[in-house]
Design an enzyme around this catalytic site. Structure first.
Site, short mmCIF file in Angstrom:
data_model
loop_
_atom_site.label_atom_id
_atom_site.label_comp_id
_atom_site.label_asym_id
_atom_site.label_seq_id
_atom_site.Cartn_x
_atom_site.Cartn_y
_atom_site.Cartn_z
CG HIS B 324 -2.20 -0.73 0.96
ND1 HIS B 324 -2.31 -2.07 1.19
CD2 HIS B 324 -3.41 -0.35 0.50
CE1 HIS B 324 -3.53 -2.48 0.88
NE2 HIS B 324 -4.22 -1.45 0.45
N GLY B 325 2.01 1.22 0.55
CA GLY B 325 2.82 2.45 0.56
C GLY B 325 4.18 2.22 1.17
#
Lengths: 428, 480
Positions: B324-325
């Protein structure tokens, strides 16, 4: 595999698709054909007039796409009607209003018919944003400007413009009314700093708060800025500050012969123009107060040659200067970016209420040459600024005065981090 | 290009649909691919070449992956190499800046100066299309799908514009047949437009409205807030994220249908889940399926004992968080979910069933919402401060001065009144009132079709007004 739909059913669904196609293509068609005509929006200037040019570099770095996205949003067919519809829905269903499409700042609706701009309301609600040392530093620089101009025989006065939300808080919605406070604002801290440094200034907020019981139109209900009467009173109270400096022969304070109620000028209903609504109780026009100046002694007429440096509060202020007939020359250096002039003897305030005599002189950037041009022959300089422009360091005016008349050895030291050039949006 | 932008709605979409439907049926894949590459090249022109080049490599490598083309060890090696290339690109573009920043931090710890580094720009959608590329390669390797008919068809699967930027992550074997042969009926087209409009409404009317409160709270230092305000912000973000991403997925599914593709669902009322496992079967379903098929199962799944199962689950969620990041907050968020699901697995289904369902739903929702604080906070320090405030371990701040303005916003209350019950619809028994997805859109009653069309047009016009009146607002999942 489901059976194919019947022919009438396909025709019906095909018709719906044709309608959808028309809906999708209509904005493009309107943009290209300019038919039917779009609604004109108030308070809106497109940032991208022409379709952005494409180059290999702008395409590769994505700036072309970003500019086209803005352009598409601003030039989509029937945008005016769509924006007005959006405003109307927000207003009618949710009680919201926003001034113009490109601004995030919402307007706040007071008890009808008063309108407030959120940027000034926010200033009255939040704690001071400018650090005290920055305030002090700026005040010291203004004192230096005052001293340098005094050596040139020019009085210098800072006129602090009022915040409508603090002057007339009673019309605000309850959530804001109970929290508005003068002590929240940067304004009060700046007044203290100016006082400590001996700068000659007009605290128009205190003045307006004192006068508001008898003067309901100092800031008109649909205006951001002070109205013609408000600016006039501010100018009347500025003259004693000039006289106190003892540089010029004593100036008479022009009397107010009467106050005429008339059709509001564009400055008096600028928020109204930005509502972009089809229908609302606020849209009715409210007459504004226009002061009629009493005659002044003939020998005092046209004695002042004034340079006003400042933000948009300066427009109505130069109207007050012209109205008084004390000024022979009035120049307004708006944000130190563009120059305006007002022609003082062009009208009699008894006959003409509005402000038709301000003319633009064009773009005038800050430079030694332009400084000499604007200050040449002047015998009064007024800096007009409102609370959210305190941290803009007079847009470089004090530095220009330093360059023109100062001795570099005596200049105030540059305070680290506080001397950057400030980008100004002229739309503000 | 953002679906809820004027460029997309008034220029790209009509042009792409016209190009697609005016092309002869045999040329529609070419039309869809052309539109998709323009769509991708619009926001990230430099990376379109990277996308095309890597797809070219993937496709040609995939031709050697089916059983029998090469000896098994060599096939495995080839698969490993190509997957490593795709993951390597993802690692470089998405995580290089993060690792360099960490190394700089370490160097600073030892008093050494940082080395020169030019920040890498993240190509939009890389996390999603990398997973699709892996899906294709693994499916061909496993024999669950055949090699794409041509490099162009493979590229179309990866780059198809409805799902290119933020999913759903479409597994190759789910759409392989549709790429070769699909039928577009008027009913399916109108159903796609209805679904697209529903997604637009979720994004523009619900997510953006919740965002006003969430942004205000998360952009304010915790010391200036009260505990109540912090909880309001967490709840607002919880619903903003759901409607933002679910809205995007609806739009992607709807656009796919307009072009004749049927993508699988990506959301199924996740906040009505009575456990973290159930939540992940309902939230971002395509990611959950991908992780299950292409990571959890290869790791051994639940076939290697209880402890290994728990470890595998934990690892999958750690990877999901990092996907996700590139930030410690996302890693912690993955660990949070991995730990929760491991605990849930350890408790076993029998014990979980003993918890009354409303309590389980409320508890799951609370745990998920707490996790979103990490998702939104940006730094661990900030998230830590926020948690302290949420549990009343910080002295109450001065209060957000403009908070009452937000609370006086009637549109926020309306969004809450509509959005919150809809998010919990199955738990509240409201789902029977919500429109269902028809198996055959052409069999819907004509009146329903007309009503849906009218509602879609109304939503479209209202969204157009909102879009013209406001600025750029991208989808949250675009950053991943």
């Amino acid at each position: 595999m489901p059976p194919p739909p019947s022919i009438p059913r396909r025709c019906f669904q095909g018709f719906l698709i044709a309608l959808l196609s028309a809906l999708l293509l209509f904005p493009c068609f309107q943009h290209a054909a300019k038919w039917p005509a779009d609604k004109r929006l108030g308070g809106f200037n497109p940032r991208t007039r022409e379709f952005p040019a494409i180059t290999l570099r702008t395409w590769l770095d994505g700036s072309f796409a970003a500019t086209v996205d803005v352009w598409a949003r601003e030039h989509v067919g029937h945008r005016g009607w769509l924006v007005a519809l959006n405003r109307q829905i927000r207003y009618s269903c949710f009680g919201q209003v926003e001034p113009s499409p490109r601004r995030k700042r919402a307007l706040v609706i007071g008890t009808p018919p008063v309108l407030y701009e959120n940027i000034l309301l926010a200033d009255a609600l939040r704690p001071p944003q400018v650090p005290p040392e920055k305030m002090d530093y700026f005040a010291a620089r203004l004192r230096r400007t005052q001293d340098l101009l005094k050596e040139q025989g020019i009085p210098f006065v800072v006129v602090l413009a009022p915040n409508k939300a603090i002057v007339y808080p009673e019309a605000l919605p309850a959530w804001a009314r109970d929290r508005v406070s003068e002590t929240n604002s940067d304004y009060r801290a700046f007044v203290g700093a100016l006082d400590r440094h001996g700068v000659s200034f007009l605290d128009s907020l205190a003045l307006f708060r004192e006068l508001r019981p008898t003067h309901p139109d100092l800031v008109p209900p649909h205006a951001i800025h002070w109205g013609h009467e408000g600016a006039w009173i501010a100018w009347q109270h500025t003259i004693p500050l000039i006289n106190r400096q003892g540089i010029l022969p004593e100036l008479p304070v022009p009397e107010t012969e009467s106050v005429a109620m008339g059709k509001p000028s564009s400055m008096n209903q600028e928020l109204l123009g930005q509502l972009n609504l089809y229908a609302a109780p606020h849209l009715r026009t409210i007459p504004s107060a226009y002061p009629v100046a009493a005659p002044i002694p003939a020998e005092a007429a046209g004695r002042l040659r004034v340079l006003v440096v400042g933000d948009s509060f300066g427009f109505t202020f130069i109207d007050a200067l012209a109205r008084s007939r004390l000024c022979g020359e009035i120049h307004f250096w708006f944000y130190m970016r563009t120059a305006k002039t007002a022609s003082p003897p062009a009208f009699d305030s008894r006959e003409l209420h509005g402000l038709p005599h301000v003319a633009g002189l064009g773009f005038m950037k800050k430079s030694i040459e332009n400084g000499q041009r604007m200050l040449g022959g002047k015998n009064l300089v007024v800096l007009v600024l409102t609370t959210f422009n305190i941290d803009k360091f007079s847009w470089g005016f004090d530095r220009l005065v330093e360059q023109l008349y100062g001795n570099p050895d005596e200049a105030a030291p540059v305070l680290a981090g506080y001397d950057e050039e400030v980008e100004v949006n002229l739309g503000d | 290009m953002v679906f809820s932008s004027a460029t997309f709605l008034f220029y790209f979409l009509p042009a792409a649909l016209a190009l697609y439907f005016l092309s002869p049926p045999r040329g529609r894949n070419v039309a869809a691919l052309t539109a998709s590459l323009i769509f991708f090249a619009w926001g990230a022109p430099r990376f379109v070449f990277v996308l095309i080049a890597t797809c070219f490599v993937d496709y040609h490598a995939s031709r050697w992956l089916p059983r029998g083309r090469l000896p098994d060890p060599k096939r495995k090696l080839l698969l490993g190499l190509v997957v490593a290339l795709d993951l390597g690109l993802l690692l470089y573009f998405k995580y290089a800046n993060f690792f360099v920043a960490e190394i700089h931090g370490l160097l600073g710890w030892f008093g050494r100066p940082p080395f020169a580094w030019t920040a890498v720009v993240l190509p939009i959608g890389i996390s999603f299309f990398t997973f699709q590329k892996i899906s294709y390669l693994v499916d061909v390797y496993r024999g669950t799908a055949q090699v794409a008919g041509s490099a162009g068809r493979h590229l179309l699967y990866i780059a198809l514009f409805p799902q290119l930027i933020a999913g759903p992550i479409v597994r190759y074997h789910d759409v392989a047949q549709q790429i070769d042969r699909r039928s577009t009926t008027t009913g399916l087209f109108l159903d796609g437009f209805w679904r697209f409009a529903v997604g637009l409404a979720k994004k523009v009317f619900l997510a953006n409205t919740f965002a006003r409160l969430a942004d205000m709270v998360f952009d304010t230092p915790p010391s200036l807030m009260t505990t109540t305000q912090a909880w309001a912000g967490v709840l607002a973000y919880t619903f903003q994220l759901y409607y933002d991403f679910a809205g995007y997925s609806d739009m992607a599914i709807g656009l796919g249908r307009m072009l004749g593709f049927r993508f699988l669902e990506n959301f199924n009322f996740p906040y009505a889940s009575a456990g973290i496992g159930e939540f992940w079967r309902r939230w971002h379903i395509s990611l959950g399926r991908f992780m299950m098929e292409y990571l959890y199962v290869p790791l051994g799944g639940n076939r290697k004992g209880h402890r290994r199962t728990l470890f595998n689950l934990w690892l999958v969620f750690l990877a999901s968080g990092f996907w996700h990041g590139a930030a410690w907050t996302f890693i912690l968020w993955g660990i949070w979910h991995g730990t929760l699901i491991s605990i849930e697995k350890s408790l076993g289904p029998e014990r979980m069933k003993r918890i009354p369902r409303p309590v389980a739903i409320a508890g799951t929702f609370l745990l998920v919402a707490l996790g979103w604080v990490l998702f939104r906070s940006g730094t661990i320090h900030r998230a830590g401060g926020f948690y302290l405030l949420l549990f009343n371990l910080l002295p109450d701040g001065a209060g957000l001065l403009t908070f009452p303005e937000v609370m006086a916003d009637r549109s926020l209350w309306l969004a809450a009144a509509v959005g919150i019950p809809c998010a919990f619809a199955p738990a509240l028994g409201l789902d029977r009132f919500l429109p269902r997805d028809p198996a055959d859109p052409d069999a819907l009653p004509a009146r329903t079709v007309a009503l849906r069309f009218a509602a879609s047009v109304l939503i479209f016009v209202l969204v157009a007004t909102e879009m013209c009146a406001s600025g750029f607002n991208p989808f949250i999942y675009f950053q991943f």
